[in-house]
Scaffold this active site. Structure first.
Site, PDB file in Angstrom:
ATOM      1  N   ASP A  92      -0.802  -7.726  -3.012  1.00 59.34           N
ATOM      2  CA  ASP A  92       0.266  -8.721  -2.825  1.00 59.34           C
ATOM      3  C   ASP A  92      -0.078  -9.736  -1.729  1.00 59.34           C
ATOM      4  O   ASP A  92      -0.969  -9.496  -0.917  1.00 59.34           O
ATOM      5  CB  ASP A  92       1.553  -8.010  -2.379  1.00 59.34           C
ATOM      6  CG  ASP A  92       2.264  -7.338  -3.541  1.00 59.34           C
ATOM      7  OD1 ASP A  92       2.018  -7.715  -4.698  1.00 59.34           O
ATOM      8  OD2 ASP A  92       3.076  -6.425  -3.274  1.00 59.34           O
ATOM      9  N   TYR A 118      -5.018   3.688   1.279  1.00 60.66           N
ATOM     10  CA  TYR A 118      -4.318   2.568   1.915  1.00 60.66           C
ATOM     11  C   TYR A 118      -3.892   2.975   3.318  1.00 60.66           C
ATOM     12  O   TYR A 118      -3.610   4.159   3.568  1.00 60.66           O
ATOM     13  CB  TYR A 118      -3.050   2.200   1.123  1.00 60.66           C
ATOM     14  CG  TYR A 118      -3.273   1.289  -0.055  1.00 60.66           C
ATOM     15  CD1 TYR A 118      -3.249  -0.094   0.102  1.00 60.66           C
ATOM     16  CD2 TYR A 118      -3.492   1.808  -1.333  1.00 60.66           C
ATOM     17  CE1 TYR A 118      -3.434  -0.932  -0.994  1.00 60.66           C
ATOM     18  CE2 TYR A 118      -3.685   0.973  -2.425  1.00 60.66           C
ATOM     19  CZ  TYR A 118      -3.648  -0.396  -2.246  1.00 60.66           C
ATOM     20  OH  TYR A 118      -3.835  -1.237  -3.323  1.00 60.66           O
TER      21      TYR A 118
END
Lengths: 244, 244
Positions: B52, B110
């Site tokens: 994103d 992540y």
């Protein structure tokens, strides 16, 4: 008239250092302008350090005198509304009229952040300096010990340094390793012009094998700038804490 | 024709995410343009993830097919000369023609970086998200354990998620504390749309006492997005490592 002490955090990347200069955007300039917006008057903002272009601070201390009815404990919130997002005043309080943000400093802590990589790493570059391999962390860490205590650091300052004495005391110095690189943390009673960057440059060169650790005491005692390491880049240097 | 796999590091702050879009500067767009400058031809760059806007990566993997005589092991150096400094290709190599940067992923890690402060801290803001106090680290750390293993994460994804199944396996998840804040590190076989940011938001809300840790298994099993925590902001999220 009240003397107000403020604590300022900033990322120095986009600024020409602390001190107000013509045709340059500086931290002192931005904060002075914000105080003028709040108090409606020009103030003389005395910082604890004149940080170089590109240097950041977690908590740079500065004082100013102002005649205001705004509460000194909360005035920082009003000042922040007039600052760009990369500068923030973290706190404010009234101090004695003879308190001085620079002269009354008992000790300061600086951090120098760097990482080891053959190519530039954008994520690390944001707040730290790249060095080339190989780098021996253990030897570099040992090198720190040479600088502990009181020494004449004439060989570890820029020729433009204009303090009356070049003797300084380092209370604490160590090199830490994290998963984003290395952090040299040094606490002293004061630092000469470029002193932390030259200490960092020298310790890095010991870790890279460019300076023999066995010669380090000699290099320090020689008071000869040309024998110490290069001045490490401004990016990576952070004024971390100031004590009174 | 050669299939080349590259590893890309970037700071996402100034980009509208990975995927090429009209009238927006994206990571895929910048890297594709740089490859065109080097190879003289347009390529289809397949990334392992469509990050994103605002999300960073330490090592996002992507492949492309090209007919070139340039050495695949060093082509990344040429590509870097055409990239802005906040995007860097760290390595490149030739892979089998049926290798796929997205479909062949075995696991991804992540990181979500955040710090606790009543006011924004510019130095920390560069790469991490601010949360309000109070925050109980130990409870938040315990909350992580609920998500370990294989679960249906239907309640932990954005409604726009369009994968065929919402079952995913989390191999490892932990919350670390550093002197600049907290880092949630999570490794899984894959992540749904916004899944890591909703996991982060939920774990943060447990630490803040907004969600009771005793209800967390129920919330996960309910498959109800409205019962999980808010989607944590993109800043602070970093795609750290991808394994094949």
């Amino acid at each position: 008239m009240k003397r107000i002490l403020i604590k300022i955090q900033f990322v120095g990347t986009n600024y020409s250092g602390w001190q107000i200069q013509p045709n340059a955007t500086t931290i002192q300039g931005e904060v002075t302008r914000a105080i003028r917006m709040v108090c409606g008057t020009d103030v003389e903002l005395e910082g604890c350090s004149r940080t170089d272009a590109g240097v950041s601070a977690l908590g740079l201390m500065a004082h100013f005198d102002v005649d205001t009815r705004i509460n000194p404990d909360t005035i920082y919130k009003a000042i922040n509304t007039h600052l760009p997002p990369d500068i923030r005043v973290l706190s404010s309080k009234e101090v004695a009229p003879d308190f001085h943000a620079r002269y009354d400093v008992k000790s300061k802590t600086y951090e120098y952040h760097f990482y080891e990589s053959p190519i530039a790493l954008p994520y690390y570059d944001a707040l730290s300096t790249r060095i080339n391999s190989p780098f021996d962390y253990e030897i570099a860490r040992q090198a720190c010990k040479v600088f502990l205590g009181t020494h004449d650091f004439a060989g570890f300052c820029n020729a433009k340094n204009n303090t009356s004495t070049t003797v300084r005391t380092i209370f604490d110095i160590d090199l830490e390793r994290s998963n984003t690189g290395y952090c040299l943390r040094v606490t002293g009673d004061g630092f000469l012009y470029n002193m932390v960057r030259i200490l960092a440059g020298t310790i890095i060169e010991v870790g890279q094998g460019k300076i023999d650790i066995a010669n380090l005491t000699d290099i320090l005692n020689s008071l000869d700038r040309s024998r110490a390491g290069d001045t490490a880049p401004a990016r990576g240097l952070v004024l971390s804490e100031v004590r009174y």
